[in-house]
Motif scaffolding. Structure first.
Motif, PDB file in Angstrom:
ATOM      1  N   UNK A  58       0.816  -1.164   0.084  1.00 40.30           N
ATOM      2  CA  UNK A  58      -0.062  -0.144  -0.032  1.00 40.30           C
ATOM      3  C   UNK A  58       0.843   1.477   0.079  1.00 40.30           C
ATOM      4  N   UNK A  59       0.697   2.154  -1.019  1.00 44.57           N
ATOM      5  CA  UNK A  59       1.598   3.186  -0.987  1.00 44.57           C
ATOM      6  C   UNK A  59       2.512   2.956  -2.059  1.00 44.57           C
ATOM      7  N   UNK A  60       2.252   3.113  -3.152  1.00 45.99           N
ATOM      8  CA  UNK A  60       3.110   2.823  -4.327  1.00 45.99           C
ATOM      9  C   UNK A  60       3.330   4.105  -5.338  1.00 45.99           C
ATOM     10  N   UNK A  61       4.356   4.624  -5.276  1.00 46.40           N
ATOM     11  CA  UNK A  61       4.577   5.883  -5.907  1.00 46.40           C
ATOM     12  C   UNK A  61       5.758   5.501  -7.011  1.00 46.40           C
ATOM     13  N   UNK A  62       6.409   6.832  -7.354  1.00 48.31           N
ATOM     14  CA  UNK A  62       7.661   6.339  -7.698  1.00 48.31           C
ATOM     15  C   UNK A  62       8.852   6.006  -6.974  1.00 48.31           C
ATOM     16  N   UNK A  63       8.548   6.145  -5.682  1.00 48.26           N
ATOM     17  CA  UNK A  63       9.757   5.925  -4.852  1.00 48.26           C
ATOM     18  C   UNK A  63       9.885   4.571  -3.968  1.00 48.26           C
TER      19      UNK A  63
END
Lengths: 244, 244, 244, 244
Positions: B10-15
């Motif tokens: 949960x919480x997948x961005x580009x980082x």
């Protein structure tokens, strides 16, 4: 001997120290330090038998002269081997006793083995770790073994807790001074009973209730392989059923 | 889809989230959650292109209904895949602002995303992790991502610190309740600037001054592989030059 | 009413809140907040009977509108009274329950009462405390009541611990932001059973095994009287026989 | 001399120790310990001039024989005075130095003065404090003075931090062992510059930026007066403008 990189492990008995030695011997020549050859000899033999390089040197970490003589000997035997990792793992100074029954010598034991021992060991390994920086695959690493008593001064544990708190202070201070110079300084908090010969008799309601020395060693190896962008300072390790 | 074990992030961005997804996708089918498909789509494509299995589901972790609907969908798509790992990594609620300029909604953001988000995520993943116990190679693992603000309430960081302290409390409480049931609950303290697109402009005197998302992901994978005899609860990660 | 300085105490029941009210009423007019008049009425009567000034206002600290209306009323009733001390002491959100049996409302209770309650209370008291600086004898003071759960997330205490960790984060952040502006922000950790009507039945092997609410109140008063050269942030209070 | 109760303060120079001595001399005969009579003589004279009872005894807290001889002398001079309070406040061992420039003696100084000093002092005062329990108005009290370095090992502070961490471990262990026996053991963390002759030259942007030794002494007295139902273990004290 070869110029394969070195790992030096202080405090090698039949438990965690031996597992760490075996783990680091997969990649490095290992030097095992303990007061008594009986502590390290079987591990040295075992590592050599399985194709690794290992020597043991009798050393009293609490004694600066002993530590110095050990490191002079290491320098002679491994003149061109960079120091990849140094692990400080002596068990000296554990005791549980009502405070008013302690004499000065008993009280000071953990300060001698843990705090001064840590000082002697760090003073000789840090220059080698700094030198090794560009010669090895991973950031040079200095790991100190802590315990529950590193963060909690329990009743009747004044001796061990003073030594372990002091060792943690040393580790923090060194991490902040030598981290920016590229040396990875870490401190692990071993919180529970370790599964070694001496603790065979400790039985628990649940299985797997004791810390595995091999798993601790794997964690130390993991710390060693972290890149300098992403260093862990402190790692607390305990069995799944441990109360904390 | 196959019954290969799952990891849910949960919480997948580009980082960090993307790196964690890539790392866990080497062994598991991965499910990526983010509010916006734009956050997870490129990672899903990338993982699939390199032969892995990945899906993304738009989810607002702060919203219990959204989380429930996501997990119902996961159950349908992966009816026989045990859940090996669940990673809670949303960035919501970061802000720096003088306290008296905060309104209730701003103040509550980190509590919503971090504390309640953590609750919703844990409530749906823990039953699956408990079920998975004997079906996967490593202990089922639930990892929460923390920050400097998890242990220090700095001036003008009331919002983020309340959310991150609360999330750490949740992680500790779950580790103590579900550890003895065989689930490895961990909390990592990410202390420093992460090297992602958004922070490209942050320059430092020294190189390697930002945390590597891939190295963070490696650490999470390492936590996941620890045996239940030797669980780490908390891992602090920072660049070698970080002041702390 | 007079322009004697004020103390506002949120969370006044028959225990600590009442003792704090009595203690601060020796020097200040006191305003007592609780959801239910039955909680503060007896204390208000008692303080007035012994010559002090006290009023009670029904307030739900978790509800921003309720808190705002209370402070508007205080401003009307005490238009020229500087605010010397504000104490945040609500008990809401305590519960012990297996995590998987909690619904969102139950989980959120301590976040609502402790974290958001603390926010609402701080937002209205801090401007008054800043204004009061040169009009009162001691540094204006904002004290938050914590608990064991403020620093330890125990099994089955996810609700209370998230709320109390968050409240401690808020207190730290405010101390760092408003301390330099002359407001003394403190956090006390109440670690043990408090000796109140509700705990009469808890018996211990030793006498004096419960915290005295009057002694807690004395500690809060002591914090209030510290000069700004020498502020304490955190005070842990426990009975002599408490295990910790 | 009279059988008025005693307070013994170790580490009396022109700063905190002198203020503590003056504060406790309002109620007790005070015994002041320092290596050098020049450190305690002016305070002893001042206390006597204002009607109090005070003596000074040259003592090296790091030396068990010196401490023993001091306590033998105290026993002779005050054969029937119960010991109400003992304060351990020596400053020995402060230093800032790159780690690799420290020799063993320098490194060990804080361990000697703080850790072993604390041991020697506790070993002789605890039996007297236990004996005093029913003869004095407040719970017999043993307070240790800590510092920022008690909880943070900063770069180049390995010496002081090891000593202060160790002293805190000792204080915790003694609080847990002797608290249940009715002795109040406390540790205070002095976090900032103290306003004494030696620091007159330290100037700050804001006024009142240094800790007041008299206010520290008031805090110690406050700790001493707490009832056993409500003991504080740890108190952190800092100026309002301090960064932490």
């Amino acid at each position: 001997m070869s110029s394969k990189a070195l790992a030096i492990i202080a405090g090698v008995g039949p438990g965690t120290g031996a597992s760490i030695a075996r783990r680091f011997a997969k990649s490095y020549s290992v030097v095992l330090l303990a007061r008594n050859p009986a502590s390290y000899d079987p591990v040295v033999q075992e590592i050599k038998a399985s194709g690794g390089q290992a020597i043991g040197i009798s050393t009293d970490v609490a004694d600066g002269n002993s530590v110095n003589s050990t490191f002079d000997q290491i320098a002679k035997q491994f003149p061109s081997s960079p120091l990849a990792a140094a692990i400080f793992n002596p068990s000296g100074g554990f005791s549980k006793k009502p405070f008013l029954e302690l004499n000065e010598e008993e009280f000071s034991q953990a300060l001698e083995f843990q705090a001064k021992g840590g000082f002697h060991f760090a003073r000789r390994t840090l220059p080698l770790l700094l030198e090794a920086k560009d010669k090895i695959s991973y950031p040079p690493t200095l790991i100190f073994t802590g315990a529950t008593a590193s963060v909690k001064g329990s009743a009747q544990f004044a001796t061990f807790a003073t030594g372990k708190f002091a060792l943690r202070a040393l580790a923090q201070s060194l991490a902040r001074e030598f981290g920016p110079q590229g040396v990875h300084v870490s401190h692990s908090i071993i919180d529970g009973v370790i599964d070694i010969a001496r603790t065979k008799g400790y039985t628990f309601e649940h299985e797997d209730a004791k810390l595995s020395p091999d798993a601790i060693a794997d964690s130390y190896w993991y710390l060693h392989t972290q890149p300098r962008t992403t260093f862990a300072f402190e790692l607390d390790l305990r069995p799944y059923i441990e109360k904390w």
